[in-house]
Design an enzyme around this catalytic site. Structure first.
Site, PDB file in Angstrom:
ATOM      1  N   ASP A   1       0.655  -1.060   0.106  1.00 10.67           N
ATOM      2  CA  ASP A   1       0.164  -0.425   0.041  1.00 10.67           C
ATOM      3  C   ASP A   1       0.887   0.938  -0.025  1.00 10.67           C
ATOM      4  OD1 ASP A   1      -2.094   1.271   0.399  1.00 10.67           O
ATOM      5  OD2 ASP A   1      -2.259   1.290   2.104  1.00 10.67           O
TER       6      ASP A   1
ATOM      7  N   ASP B   1      -8.178  -6.439   1.013  1.00  9.22           N
ATOM      8  CA  ASP B   1      -7.306  -6.730   2.757  1.00  9.22           C
ATOM      9  C   ASP B   1      -8.153  -6.518   3.249  1.00  9.22           C
ATOM     10  OD1 ASP B   1      -5.944  -3.942   4.004  1.00  9.22           O
ATOM     11  OD2 ASP B   1      -6.914  -3.766   1.950  1.00  9.22           O
TER      12      ASP B   1
ATOM     13  N   CYS C   1     -13.733 -26.544  12.317  1.00  4.71           N
ATOM     14  CA  CYS C   1     -13.114 -26.246  11.709  1.00  4.71           C
ATOM     15  C   CYS C   1     -11.539 -26.783  11.851  1.00  4.71           C
ATOM     16  CB  CYS C   1     -12.526 -24.820  13.022  1.00  4.71           C
ATOM     17  SG  CYS C   1     -10.922 -24.056  12.004  1.00  4.71           S
TER      18      CYS C   1
ATOM     19  N   CYS D   1      -8.402 -25.643  11.384  1.00  4.39           N
ATOM     20  CA  CYS D   1      -6.706 -25.714  12.389  1.00  4.39           C
ATOM     21  C   CYS D   1      -6.661 -25.583  13.080  1.00  4.39           C
ATOM     22  CB  CYS D   1      -7.427 -23.847  11.915  1.00  4.39           C
ATOM     23  SG  CYS D   1      -7.409 -23.617  14.400  1.00  4.39           S
TER      24      CYS D   1
ATOM     25  N   CYS E   1      -8.032 -25.428  16.116  1.00  2.00           N
ATOM     26  CA  CYS E   1      -8.982 -25.491  16.956  1.00  2.00           C
ATOM     27  C   CYS E   1      -8.962 -27.378  17.281  1.00  2.00           C
ATOM     28  CB  CYS E   1     -10.491 -25.579  15.956  1.00  2.00           C
ATOM     29  SG  CYS E   1     -10.728 -24.058  15.585  1.00  2.00           S
TER      30      CYS E   1
ATOM     31  N   HIS F   1      -5.875 -18.801  14.274  1.00  5.49           N
ATOM     32  CA  HIS F   1      -7.499 -19.157  13.673  1.00  5.49           C
ATOM     33  C   HIS F   1      -8.506 -18.274  12.885  1.00  5.49           C
ATOM     34  CE1 HIS F   1     -11.737 -20.694  14.321  1.00  5.49           C
ATOM     35  NE2 HIS F   1     -12.256 -19.387  14.347  1.00  5.49           N
TER      36      HIS F   1
END
Lengths: 373, 373
Positions: free
Chosen positions: B93, B268, B306, B308, B311, B337
């Site tokens: 950016d 984003d 989930c 991940c 989790c 997560h």
């Protein structure tokens, strides 16, 4: 078998030895370093990172976990291994040191210790039996007795009283612990600072009560190094070879080597993790203090000879940038490096004892150039 | 070929499409979410964790990196990819938003923007050409033009002036950029808030200058949702289908779905990472605010559906404990997560468009129960 300590190799020229402590969650190869995970996590790291670095056992703190989240929550979760999702051995410190160093309004009596929580001021009274119960609920593999810790220097008279209470609490802890069969181990903590008469008394009292392991507490807090080493040597002669010995809280690599040579098997220290968060990195050629401007354009790894994730991927300049910007990943990457550095020293200590080259390794460690690069 | 944008599937009932942006460091599959790594690191995560979560591109910030460590240090390191050791695409950016929101004493003229560093007060003057040069030194794959950002609400008169300057700077940026061949891409940023006449003018000015991609800036900062969606619809009709479109800084999952339906390809947002550090977790059934007492004995994973690391291994009770104790690993686990949750939504968006089921997925996302468990 519960608490078996098997000696696997000895150094002919010193008291150094390698061994294996059998616990309910696996074997600990000694001499070993337990990364500090007071609250149930090594600060800044995830468990899988800690495991990959080769940690065999973590040190958690019964005092901290007693305050939050509390032993009942942890018991309800199925014990600390389940609560924190760490499958390997855990040693819980009784929290004696933390009670005396963190809590305001500490008052010790024969019965136990009264103090205020450093978090919210709640008044708490704990007997040594309570600390055994807390650690039973945690389900840690190695439990420590509650001791009476005094700062250095303390008078001989005060220390005598501290040893008397510490011994009494140790006996009560052992008696309480023995009421039910357990796969957990209980280690006793001796006090007495560098007064050999008192330290000897303390150790003899513990030996009489018969623990699964013996810790030297209240050392590495400012007493002269030669006096400390003398205490370690005398303690070595007094302690049975067949039980593991733990030198609590001491951590400079030079001191570790000297202690191993005097028969110590087990160590813990916040040094590698705390220094990492402060931006100080250990290397084979000395320390790196990341805030120094000279690292701003230093695109070399922290330690060219190091194979940790941090050194394989990132430069001093990048780590300095992250540290200066207070990025969390600075703490993570620095902790990975420092912990790798420590655990690697212990691997090399074990290898050198097993390959009959401990004296050479010890000399090399003690004569390293210790300058900042 | 540099900057090729290939559309790979379209939703017959909306402007949603999947595509592939070719950059010097690889392909970005769109619609995509760029985790924010302002200082050259996703806050709390290591790059390998970010990669494993499926991130294809990171957003870095030219303003922050200009201030520290400075573009010259990064150029000397071999560019930002080498400095931070991230091999995949990077979008920088321009820092317009940060200059106007973080710096004191901002003064905009036709020539450029004068401001004080929010770190040490240093007075700085930057022209749009300087921001192109900074990003050339960074060597990011996608560079953004310097824009003139105003808060919401601003008057039409002020916004008209902001659009005029933004267009002028965009033209100068493109001209400056075109002086040398480059593998980097340059995307233009439109302004104009929800004043369609101004937004249209801004977009038309960018189209005339011909950029590799087109961003909608100054949205998602408080304007009514229906007006925002109307702007996205009109912009969709005006922008060429053949170039990627980027809605800057917007991030609630519901808004993302609506924007994708209006032809947006690139997003984003700090939402998943910042919320993670504050202890707020996103789940398929609503948010979890870890500080709440009700999670103290909640031994379920954050989101049962989930997969991940967080989790699969840890309970709400453990995460709450780590968060309450200010452990760094709380930020790490929570960020893993939340970022997984976000990147997973984008995977599903792409899959649904490619399998002709975007309308159903969109409905499901918009009618989810959004209550705290």
């Amino acid at each position: 078998m519960r608490g078996t300590f098997e000696i696997t190799a000895t150094d002919p020229g010193s008291a150094a030895r390698t061994g294996r402590i059998a616990t309910a969650h696996g074997i600990i190869e000694t001499p070993t370093f337990a990364p500090v995970a007071s609250q149930g996590t090594v600060k800044a790291l995830l468990h899988d990172q800690v495991e990959r670095l080769g940690a065999q056992v973590l040190l958690v703190n019964a005092y901290h976990l007693f305050l939050r989240p509390g032993p009942d929550v942890i018991e309800e979760a199925g014990g600390l291994h389940a609560f924190m999702s760490w499958p390997k051995p855990l040693l819980s410190d009784s929290g004696g040191f933390q009670i005396y160093s963190l809590s305001p309004l500490v008052k010790v009596s024969n019965e136990g210790v009264r103090f205020s929580s450093h978090l919210d001021g709640t008044k708490i009274f704990l007997r040594p039996e309570d600390i055994v119960d807390v650690q039973k609920k945690l389900g840690t593999d190695i439990m420590m007795t509650l001791d009476y810790f005094l700062p250095f220097p303390s008078t001989q008279e005060k220390m005598k009283e501290a040893v008397r209470i510490t011994s009494d609490w140790a006996r009560r802890s052992k008696k309480w612990f023995d009421q039910a069969p357990s796969r957990q181990l209980l280690w006793g903590i001796s006090q007495g600072s560098i007064f050999w008469d008192l330290r000897r008394q303390s150790i003899e009292d513990l030996l009489e009560a018969d623990f699964d392991g013996y810790a030297l507490g209240g050392l590495g807090i400012g007493e002269p190094k030669t006096e400390l080493l003398a205490i370690l040597e005398k303690a070595d002669a007094l302690l049975p070879r067949s039980k593991p010995r733990y030198l609590m809280g001491m951590g400079y690599a030079e001191d570790v080597i000297q202690a191993v040579a005097r028969g110590v098997d087990f160590f813990d220290c916040v040094l590698p993790t705390r220094n990492a968060r402060n931006g100080t990195l250990f290397t084979s050629r000395g320390r790196i203090v990341l805030k120094h401007q000279k690292y701003a354009r230093d695109f070399r790894p922290v330690d060219a000879g190091c194979d940790c994730t941090t050194c394989r991927n990132f430069s001093r300049a990048y780590l300095r940038h992250l540290h200066e910007r207070d990025e969390i990943s600075a703490s993570v990457l620095n902790t990975i490096h420092n912990l790798n550095f420590y655990l690697d020293i212990f691997k090399k200590i074990r290898q050198s004892i097993q390959s009959n080259s401990f004296p050479e390794f010890r000399d090399r460690m003690l004569h390293r150039i210790e300058e900042e690069e």
